[in-house]
Design a protein around this motif. Structure first.
Motif, PDB file in Angstrom:
ATOM      1  N   GLU A  48       2.003   8.656   3.536  1.00 28.40           N
ATOM      2  CA  GLU A  48       2.362   7.344   4.083  1.00 28.40           C
ATOM      3  C   GLU A  48       3.121   6.519   3.041  1.00 28.40           C
ATOM      4  OE1 GLU A  48      -1.400   5.792   5.257  1.00 28.40           O
ATOM      5  OE2 GLU A  48      -1.470   6.926   7.148  1.00 28.40           O
ATOM      6  N   ALA A  49       2.671   6.590   1.784  1.00 28.24           N
ATOM      7  CA  ALA A  49       3.348   5.863   0.706  1.00 28.24           C
ATOM      8  C   ALA A  49       4.749   6.423   0.476  1.00 28.24           C
ATOM      9  CB  ALA A  49       2.528   5.944  -0.574  1.00 28.24           C
ATOM     10  N   LEU A  50       4.881   7.738   0.571  1.00 24.53           N
ATOM     11  CA  LEU A  50       6.177   8.390   0.393  1.00 24.53           C
ATOM     12  C   LEU A  50       7.198   7.834   1.388  1.00 24.53           C
ATOM     13  CD1 LEU A  50       7.474  10.984  -1.129  1.00 24.53           C
ATOM     14  CD2 LEU A  50       7.139  12.089   1.077  1.00 24.53           C
ATOM     15  N   ARG A  52       0.524   6.880  -5.741  1.00 28.29           N
ATOM     16  CA  ARG A  52       0.610   5.702  -6.591  1.00 28.29           C
ATOM     17  C   ARG A  52       1.973   5.035  -6.409  1.00 28.29           C
ATOM     18  NH1 ARG A  52      -3.220   5.460 -10.619  1.00 28.29           N
ATOM     19  NH2 ARG A  52      -2.525   3.281 -10.705  1.00 28.29           N
ATOM     20  N   PRO A  53       2.231   4.451  -5.246  1.00 26.36           N
ATOM     21  CA  PRO A  53       3.567   3.902  -4.975  1.00 26.36           C
ATOM     22  C   PRO A  53       3.983   2.784  -5.925  1.00 26.36           C
ATOM     23  CG  PRO A  53       1.984   3.188  -3.312  1.00 26.36           C
ATOM     24  CD  PRO A  53       1.318   4.267  -4.106  1.00 26.36           C
ATOM     25  N   GLU A  54       2.995   2.105  -6.551  1.00 23.83           N
ATOM     26  CA  GLU A  54       3.348   1.046  -7.495  1.00 23.83           C
ATOM     27  C   GLU A  54       4.021   1.612  -8.748  1.00 23.83           C
ATOM     28  OE1 GLU A  54      -0.715   2.483  -8.803  1.00 23.83           O
ATOM     29  OE2 GLU A  54       0.347   2.168  -6.901  1.00 23.83           O
ATOM     30  N   ASN A  78      -6.732  12.102  -0.641  1.00 18.72           N
ATOM     31  CA  ASN A  78      -5.723  11.042  -0.753  1.00 18.72           C
ATOM     32  C   ASN A  78      -4.342  11.466  -0.243  1.00 18.72           C
ATOM     33  OD1 ASN A  78      -7.504   9.226  -1.850  1.00 18.72           O
ATOM     34  ND2 ASN A  78      -6.918   9.641  -3.972  1.00 18.72           N
ATOM     35  N   ARG A  79      -4.215  12.663   0.292  1.00 16.05           N
ATOM     36  CA  ARG A  79      -2.883  13.165   0.651  1.00 16.05           C
ATOM     37  C   ARG A  79      -2.306  12.470   1.882  1.00 16.05           C
ATOM     38  NH1 ARG A  79      -4.089  19.359  -1.218  1.00 16.05           N
ATOM     39  NH2 ARG A  79      -3.634  18.966  -3.431  1.00 16.05           N
TER      40      ARG A  79
END
Length: 291
Positions: free
Chosen positions: A54-56, A22-24, A48-49
């Motif tokens: 990728e978001a991390l 949840r990068p937002e 979702n990992r």
């Protein structure tokens, strides 16, 4: 006891978990808390990992205030998590379900060992001794699941409703003692019942009394209660300052204050209170600057 050079410590007492997929929410979580724990483990479903890693990488935060919880050693996700972390500026990870010192050393990063399994609980001292272990945290729910149990806390129809059962309290105490024995910081477990503010405040008060450095949380509404609990009251600061001043006046010898005999252990407790007061002022100033 060997420790990493310039070992990381939490810059404040409220450590807020945030799902890494949840990068937002990343920056919002960091704005609200002292430390954000970007979670690649339980908060993220297996499917979702990949997106979470990728978001991390794509959404950097202040590395001095960010910890990444990685999956347990020995899993494919663990290796992929470490590879993702190495693509970032983050250098502090939380090892989920830590069970031996080798798994901590294997991260090659400053690591908070999360003690949340029966095997991890029996090996907590050797885990705490690992050279790159900078701190310990404990978790109740995975621990109880590993016991074949169903609840870490007493239910509403039992004698101590809402309080931890004795096995959970034992692990909490063991983790705190092991951390102190090896000069590592300790983080108290999350309070899952978000609406139970009184329960959270009570546990934070107890954590502070036992020398915990921080308390983890799962919701922003819990942050201020944690900060308030770790911040000494004016009366506590006044008591501590009078003891420190009295000790200086008596050249470190035993003396009497308000009917209480003051000796070395009481002086050290007073010094801890003053240290926490200074730390709380720093956290408060930092929060105002962020606002």
């Amino acid at each position: 006891m060997m420790q990493p050079t310039n070992a990381w410590t939490p810059p404040g007492p409220a450590m807020l978990f945030c799902p890494a997929d949840r990068p937002e929410r990343y920056q919002k979580a960091l704005d609200r808390a002292d430390v954000v724990i970007l979670d690649l483990e339980d908060a993220v479903s297996p499917e979702n990992r990949v997106a979470a890693r990728e978001a991390l990488i794509a959404n950097p935060l202040d590395p001095g205030r960010t910890v990444v919880r990685i999956n347990p050693a020995g899993t494919g996700d663990y290796r992929r998590d470490l590879a993702a972390v190495l693509e970032t500026n983050y250098r502090v990870v939380m090892q989920a379900k830590a069970e031996d010192a080798d798994s901590i050393i294997d991260t090659a990063l400053q690591t908070i060992a999360l003690i949340e399994t029966p095997l991890g609980a029996t090996r907590v001292n050797e885990i705490a001794a690992a050279v790159n272990c900078v701190g310990l945290m404990w978790g109740a729910e995975d621990l109880v699941a590993g016991l074949g149990g169903k609840s870490s806390r007493f239910g509403p129809d039992e004698d101590r409703p809402g309080q931890y059962r004795d096995v959970a309290r034992w692990v909490r105490s063991t983790v705190r003692i092991a951390a102190a024995a090896h000069n590592k910081f300790a983080v108290d477990s999350v309070h899952l019942d978000i609406d139970d503010t009184a329960g959270l405040i009570g546990e934070v008060r107890d954590a502070v009394a036992l020398g915990y450095t921080a308390t983890a949380c799962i919701h922003p509404s819990q942050v201020n209660h944690i900060r308030d609990g770790y911040r000494p009251s004016d009366d506590e600061v006044d008591w501590a300052q009078r003891i420190v001043d009295g000790s200086a006046e008596h050249k470190g010898g035993v003396f009497k204050l308000d009917g209480q005999m003051i000796d070395g252990p009481v002086l050290r407790q007073a010094e801890v209170v003053l240290t926490r007061a200074i730390a709380a002022q720093t956290v408060s100033a930092s929060s105002e600057n962020q606002a």
